[in-house]
Design a protein around this motif. Sequence first.
Motif, short mmCIF file in Angstrom:
data_model
loop_
_atom_site.label_atom_id
_atom_site.label_comp_id
_atom_site.label_asym_id
_atom_site.label_seq_id
_atom_site.Cartn_x
_atom_site.Cartn_y
_atom_site.Cartn_z
N LEU A 119 0.83 -1.21 0.00
CA LEU A 119 0.00 0.00 0.00
C LEU A 119 0.86 1.26 0.00
N VAL A 120 1.85 1.30 0.88
CA VAL A 120 2.71 2.47 0.99
C VAL A 120 3.52 2.69 -0.28
N LYS A 121 4.05 1.62 -0.85
CA LYS A 121 4.81 1.74 -2.10
C LYS A 121 3.91 2.21 -3.23
N GLY A 122 2.69 1.67 -3.28
CA GLY A 122 1.75 2.09 -4.32
C GLY A 122 1.39 3.55 -4.21
N VAL A 123 1.14 4.02 -2.99
CA VAL A 123 0.79 5.43 -2.78
C VAL A 123 1.98 6.32 -3.11
N SER A 124 3.19 5.90 -2.77
CA SER A 124 4.39 6.70 -3.06
C SER A 124 4.57 6.86 -4.57
N LEU A 125 4.42 5.77 -5.31
CA LEU A 125 4.53 5.85 -6.77
C LEU A 125 3.41 6.71 -7.36
N LEU A 126 2.20 6.55 -6.81
CA LEU A 126 1.07 7.32 -7.30
C LEU A 126 1.29 8.81 -7.08
N ALA A 127 1.81 9.18 -5.92
CA ALA A 127 2.07 10.59 -5.63
C ALA A 127 3.07 11.17 -6.62
N ILE A 128 4.05 10.37 -7.03
CA ILE A 128 5.03 10.83 -8.02
C ILE A 128 4.33 11.10 -9.35
N VAL A 129 3.52 10.15 -9.80
CA VAL A 129 2.84 10.28 -11.09
C VAL A 129 1.91 11.49 -11.10
N VAL A 130 1.08 11.58 -10.07
CA VAL A 130 0.11 12.68 -9.99
C VAL A 130 0.82 14.03 -9.90
N SER A 131 1.89 14.10 -9.12
CA SER A 131 2.63 15.35 -8.97
C SER A 131 3.30 15.77 -10.28
N VAL A 132 3.91 14.82 -10.97
CA VAL A 132 4.57 15.12 -12.24
C VAL A 132 3.56 15.66 -13.25
N ILE A 133 2.38 15.06 -13.30
CA ILE A 133 1.34 15.53 -14.22
C ILE A 133 0.93 16.97 -13.86
N GLY A 134 0.70 17.22 -12.57
CA GLY A 134 0.30 18.56 -12.14
C GLY A 134 1.37 19.60 -12.40
N ILE A 135 2.62 19.28 -12.09
CA ILE A 135 3.72 20.22 -12.31
C ILE A 135 3.91 20.47 -13.81
N SER A 136 3.76 19.43 -14.61
CA SER A 136 3.85 19.60 -16.07
C SER A 136 2.78 20.55 -16.58
N GLN A 137 1.56 20.42 -16.06
CA GLN A 137 0.49 21.34 -16.44
C GLN A 137 0.83 22.77 -16.04
N HIS A 138 1.39 22.93 -14.87
CA HIS A 138 1.72 24.27 -14.36
C HIS A 138 2.71 24.98 -15.27
N TYR A 139 3.69 24.24 -15.78
CA TYR A 139 4.72 24.85 -16.61
C TYR A 139 4.50 24.59 -18.11
N HIS A 140 3.29 24.16 -18.48
CA HIS A 140 2.93 23.95 -19.88
C HIS A 140 3.86 22.95 -20.57
N LEU A 141 4.22 21.90 -19.84
CA LEU A 141 5.10 20.88 -20.40
C LEU A 141 4.32 19.68 -20.94
N GLY A 142 3.02 19.65 -20.69
CA GLY A 142 2.22 18.53 -21.16
C GLY A 142 1.03 18.26 -20.26
N PHE A 143 0.22 17.30 -20.67
CA PHE A 143 -0.96 16.82 -19.93
C PHE A 143 -2.05 17.88 -19.81
N GLU A 144 -2.00 18.92 -20.62
CA GLU A 144 -3.05 19.95 -20.57
C GLU A 144 -4.32 19.50 -21.27
N TRP A 145 -4.26 18.34 -21.92
CA TRP A 145 -5.44 17.77 -22.58
C TRP A 145 -6.36 17.05 -21.60
N ILE A 146 -5.89 16.83 -20.37
CA ILE A 146 -6.70 16.10 -19.39
C ILE A 146 -7.98 16.88 -19.10
N PRO A 147 -9.15 16.20 -19.07
CA PRO A 147 -10.43 16.90 -18.86
C PRO A 147 -10.44 17.74 -17.59
#
Length: 356
Positions: A119-147
């Motif tokens: 559970l802890v490993k899964g949540v840690s990996l998930l936090a990385i993925v979700v954070s990278v997507i959000g940071i990428s959106q913030h700096y216009h690096l990608g994932f801006e197509w997400i609804p």
Amino acid sequence: FTAILLGIPVFVIPLFLLDVTIDPALTPRFTLLSVALLFVVVFGYKDFRAATANGQLGFLRRTILLPFLVYLLCTILSITRAVNVSEGIFEVLKTLLFLIFLLVATFIIRTQRASLAVLVKGVSLLAIVVSVIGISQHYHLGFEWIPGPADAQPFSTFANKNLFSSFLFLTLPFVLFGFFTFNARWHITAGISFTLALYAILVAQTRAVWVALVLSFALIVVAAVLYFSQKKLRFSIESLHIHELRILQFCALVVAVIALNFLQPLLFRSSTTSNISTVEKAASIFDPQNSSRNERITLWKKSLLIIKDYPLLGVGAGNWKIVFPKYGLVGTRMEMGTVHFPQPHNDFLWVASETG
């Protein structure tokens, strides 16, 4: 195997989106969670049956279940006051779904020794993925197509930056647990996860989560000071054990992330959502002229009026958004028809006004 079944929905569900529904995030995820729980119960049936025979269901007597059951009962009873009963039924089913998930997850964690680590490993990996997507959106690096509303990014996979920040905040206890207990690569993974999650929370500029972070870190500092004082340790590298060294690593990560956040306007091109600095955004909490702050205070005051008028059973689960306009829309963007608030941006007032 059952532990893996628990880890898969925990990792996959927050990334699941459908742009064909009015809410692209929450409703599809409730549905997917229901299906995932069905699979866990079916494939883990033998484990559940063996645990029942061995008397391993003592966790059902834990105190935390009682308030959950009381809340579920209040939610059911509140439907008798609902204007829109279907909204109330949906809320009851959602609460029941969470209760079942709590019971199943607790059972798996208590009976499968590897499940907590999964559970802890899964949540840690998930936090990385979700954070990278959000940071990428913030700096216009990608994932801006997400609804989601394009002018309200970053929101990662949550279609709302407040939900995005709140989710990351709730992953931090799991991530820090892994940071302080795992060794080698998973310790490093948890450190990366914490760093990215904290930075994403700062750039998302959700003030309520910032307040929660400050209070949480204050408690962590107090706990650390008490720990060092009880151990009577000197602050020297030679005298520090592995946990003390990780406390220092944790503090260094916090300082580094905060410093990077203050430097980021000079280093990077920010998102289109706001050019307000972190300091200005934090100061707006106390600014009587801030429109967002004043709007929320208006929502809270009118929610208190709802609670005053419906103190026992509330207006019915899921019915705040239906009853609220009766108390006036002046002072909110709802007055202009540009925004519709499904809740008052305060969970305590929301629950009290809907379920009493």
